[in-house]
Write an enzyme that holds these catalytic residues in place. Sequence first.
Site, PDB file in Angstrom:
ATOM      1  N   ARG A   1       0.732  -1.173  -0.010  1.00  0.00           N
ATOM      2  CA  ARG A   1       0.011   0.287   0.042  1.00  0.00           C
ATOM      3  C   ARG A   1       1.026   1.212   0.029  1.00  0.00           C
ATOM      4  NH1 ARG A   1      -2.423  -3.986   2.565  1.00  0.00           N
ATOM      5  NH2 ARG A   1      -4.783  -4.391   2.011  1.00  0.00           N
TER       6      ARG A   1
ATOM      7  N   HIS B   1      -0.794  -2.534  -4.593  1.00  0.00           N
ATOM      8  CA  HIS B   1      -0.239  -3.415  -5.434  1.00  0.00           C
ATOM      9  C   HIS B   1      -0.092  -2.745  -7.025  1.00  0.00           C
ATOM     10  CE1 HIS B   1       0.176  -6.255  -2.813  1.00  0.00           C
ATOM     11  NE2 HIS B   1      -0.917  -6.982  -2.825  1.00  0.00           N
TER      12      HIS B   1
ATOM     13  N   HIS C   1       3.516 -12.947  -5.425  1.00  0.00           N
ATOM     14  CA  HIS C   1       2.262 -13.067  -4.686  1.00  0.00           C
ATOM     15  C   HIS C   1       1.782 -14.440  -4.724  1.00  0.00           C
ATOM     16  CE1 HIS C   1      -1.250 -11.538  -2.712  1.00  0.00           C
ATOM     17  NE2 HIS C   1      -0.618 -10.362  -2.594  1.00  0.00           N
ATOM     18  N   SER C   2       2.610 -15.365  -4.800  1.00  0.00           N
ATOM     19  CA  SER C   2       2.133 -16.736  -4.862  1.00  0.00           C
ATOM     20  C   SER C   2       1.488 -17.172  -3.294  1.00  0.00           C
ATOM     21  CB  SER C   2       3.142 -17.878  -4.961  1.00  0.00           C
ATOM     22  OG  SER C   2       3.447 -18.064  -6.313  1.00  0.00           O
ATOM     23  N   TYR C   3       0.528 -17.901  -3.463  1.00  0.00           N
ATOM     24  CA  TYR C   3      -0.171 -18.354  -2.054  1.00  0.00           C
ATOM     25  C   TYR C   3       0.100 -19.862  -2.081  1.00  0.00           C
ATOM     26  CZ  TYR C   3      -3.490 -14.286  -1.938  1.00  0.00           C
ATOM     27  OH  TYR C   3      -4.024 -13.043  -2.069  1.00  0.00           O
TER      28      TYR C   3
ATOM     29  N   ASP D   1      -1.250  -9.808   8.153  1.00  0.00           N
ATOM     30  CA  ASP D   1      -1.100  -9.092   6.972  1.00  0.00           C
ATOM     31  C   ASP D   1      -0.184  -7.969   7.204  1.00  0.00           C
ATOM     32  OD1 ASP D   1      -1.503  -8.432   4.531  1.00  0.00           O
ATOM     33  OD2 ASP D   1      -3.590  -7.705   4.608  1.00  0.00           O
TER      34      ASP D   1
ATOM     35  N   GLN E   1       6.170  -9.502   3.660  1.00  0.00           N
ATOM     36  CA  GLN E   1       4.741  -9.377   3.850  1.00  0.00           C
ATOM     37  C   GLN E   1       4.267 -10.784   4.155  1.00  0.00           C
ATOM     38  OE1 GLN E   1       3.329  -6.431   4.202  1.00  0.00           O
ATOM     39  NE2 GLN E   1       0.958  -7.192   4.420  1.00  0.00           N
TER      40      GLN E   1
ATOM     41  N   GLU F   1       5.555 -12.393   0.963  1.00  0.00           N
ATOM     42  CA  GLU F   1       6.154 -11.424  -0.301  1.00  0.00           C
ATOM     43  C   GLU F   1       7.552 -10.683   0.071  1.00  0.00           C
ATOM     44  OE1 GLU F   1       2.229  -9.103  -0.919  1.00  0.00           O
ATOM     45  OE2 GLU F   1       1.547 -10.629   0.486  1.00  0.00           O
TER      46      GLU F   1
HETATM   47  C1  BGC Z   1      -1.791  -7.637   1.145  1.00  0.00           C
HETATM   48  C2  BGC Z   1      -3.274  -7.844   1.621  1.00  0.00           C
HETATM   49  C3  BGC Z   1      -4.112  -7.984   0.304  1.00  0.00           C
HETATM   50  C4  BGC Z   1      -3.662  -9.019  -0.749  1.00  0.00           C
HETATM   51  C5  BGC Z   1      -4.371  -9.397  -1.870  1.00  0.00           C
HETATM   52  C6  BGC Z   1      -1.465  -8.743   0.402  1.00  0.00           C
HETATM   53  O1  BGC Z   1       0.074  -8.531  -0.232  1.00  0.00           O
HETATM   54  O2  BGC Z   1      -1.149  -7.238   2.061  1.00  0.00           O
HETATM   55  O3  BGC Z   1      -3.800  -6.893   2.422  1.00  0.00           O
HETATM   56  O4  BGC Z   1      -5.593  -8.330   0.647  1.00  0.00           O
HETATM   57  O5  BGC Z   1      -2.249  -8.882  -0.729  1.00  0.00           O
HETATM   58  O6  BGC Z   1      -4.458  -8.095  -2.504  1.00  0.00           O
END
Ligand code: BGC
Length: 349
Positions: free
Chosen positions: A86, A111, A183-185, A249, A286, A314
Site C-alpha cells: 500500500r 499493488h 504473490h504466490s499463495y 497481513d 509481507q 512477499e
Molecule cells: C496484502 C493484503 C491483500 C492481498 C491481496 C497482500 O499483499 O497485504 O492486504 O489483501 O495482498 O490483495
Amino acid sequence: MHIKRETFGKTKDGIEVQLYTLQNEKGMQVSVTNYGAIVTSVLAPDKDGKLEDVVLGFPSLDGYTNEAYQKSHPYFGAVVGRYGNRIAKGKFALNGKEYSLATNNAPNHLHGGNIGFDQVVWGVEELPEQNGVQFTYLSPDGEEGYPGTLLVSVTYSLTEENELVLTYKATTDQATPVNLTHHSYFNLTGEAEDILGHGLTLNADQYTVVNDTLIPTGELRNVTGTPFDFTTAHSIGERISQVEGGGYDHNFVLRKTEGALALAATVVEPQSGRIMEVFTTEPGVQFYSGNFLDGTLTGKKGQPITKRMGFCLETQHFPDSPNQPTFPNTVLEPGQVYRQTTVYKFSGK
Ligand code: BGC
C-alpha cells in the site's frame, strides 16, 4: 531439465498468452505464464518424494480474467508492481511534485493500482541453459500515475536443488518508486486443508506496526511476547485469533545485511513433511495469511478457496515507503539499476 511451452489462453484484447513449464531431473515442476508473470503451479515433493501442487492457481487464463476473479482480485502467483503493497491515500511527493495514484484499496493504493503488473502481458525469452524464462515489461511514463518509463524484467528458473529462483531487474528514465514482489499463495498440503497447521519461522525481530487501513505508522515494534514472534517455529494458527484485523497481513523487518541474499522464512507442513525456505535480498517480507479469501473462487481440487487456504510470503521493501522517511529507500533514479533476488526452496523430511 526441460521447458515445455503451451497456449494458456487469449486476453480480452485477443492476445494469446503462453504457459511455460520448467521441470528438473528430480521431477519438480513450475508453470509460469507471461500474463502477469504469474506462477500457476508448483509441484513440490513431500517426505516420500510425492509431488503435490503447493500454490493456488488455475489451469487456464480464464481463471485469472473472469469476473469472479476480477472482483476478489487476490493476485494469485503474480509479480506485483510498480509498487507492491500500500501507498497511503495513493499519494506521494517526489522532487517537489505531488503524485496521485488510484485508491483501488480504499482509501489507499494497493499493488500498483487498477491495472498492475499482474494484469499485463509480458514479453518472453526462454533461457534453456538456466532452466528458466525471462519476462520483460515496459511500463510507460504515467502508467497508473507513476512517473517515468520503467523497464522491468523478472526471471524464473528452477534448479536441480528444487529452488525456484526469481531475479528481478528494473531501470527508469525518471525517478520513481519501485517495489516489486511475488504473490504466490502457498499451501504445502496441496489444498487438502487450510494453512493453520503449517509451522512458520521468520528471521525477523521487528515488524512494521499498521493502522486500521493497513498503513504503517512508522513504528518498528519488537516481536517479543507478541503473536508476531516467529523467531522460533510456531504454527500459523496458534495465535492468529489474537491478531487484530482478521489475521496476519504484516510486513516483517528481516534481520540481515542490506542487499545480501539471506534466509527470511522457513515453513514446515508437519503431515506431508513438505518444507519451503525463502531467501531474499530484500529488507522485508509481507506475511499474509489469506484473510480475504472468501470462497468465491474454485481450487484445483474443485473445492471453494476459503479463508486461509493459502499464505503469501512477499519479499519486498516496506509498505508506504514513499511516505515514510525512516524506511529503506524505494525510489529508483535514472542510471541506477533495481535488483532483487528471491529463492523459494522446496524439500521434504
Ligand atoms: C496484502 C493484503 C491483500 C492481498 C491481496 C497482500 O499483499 O497485504 O492486504 O489483501 O495482498 O490483495
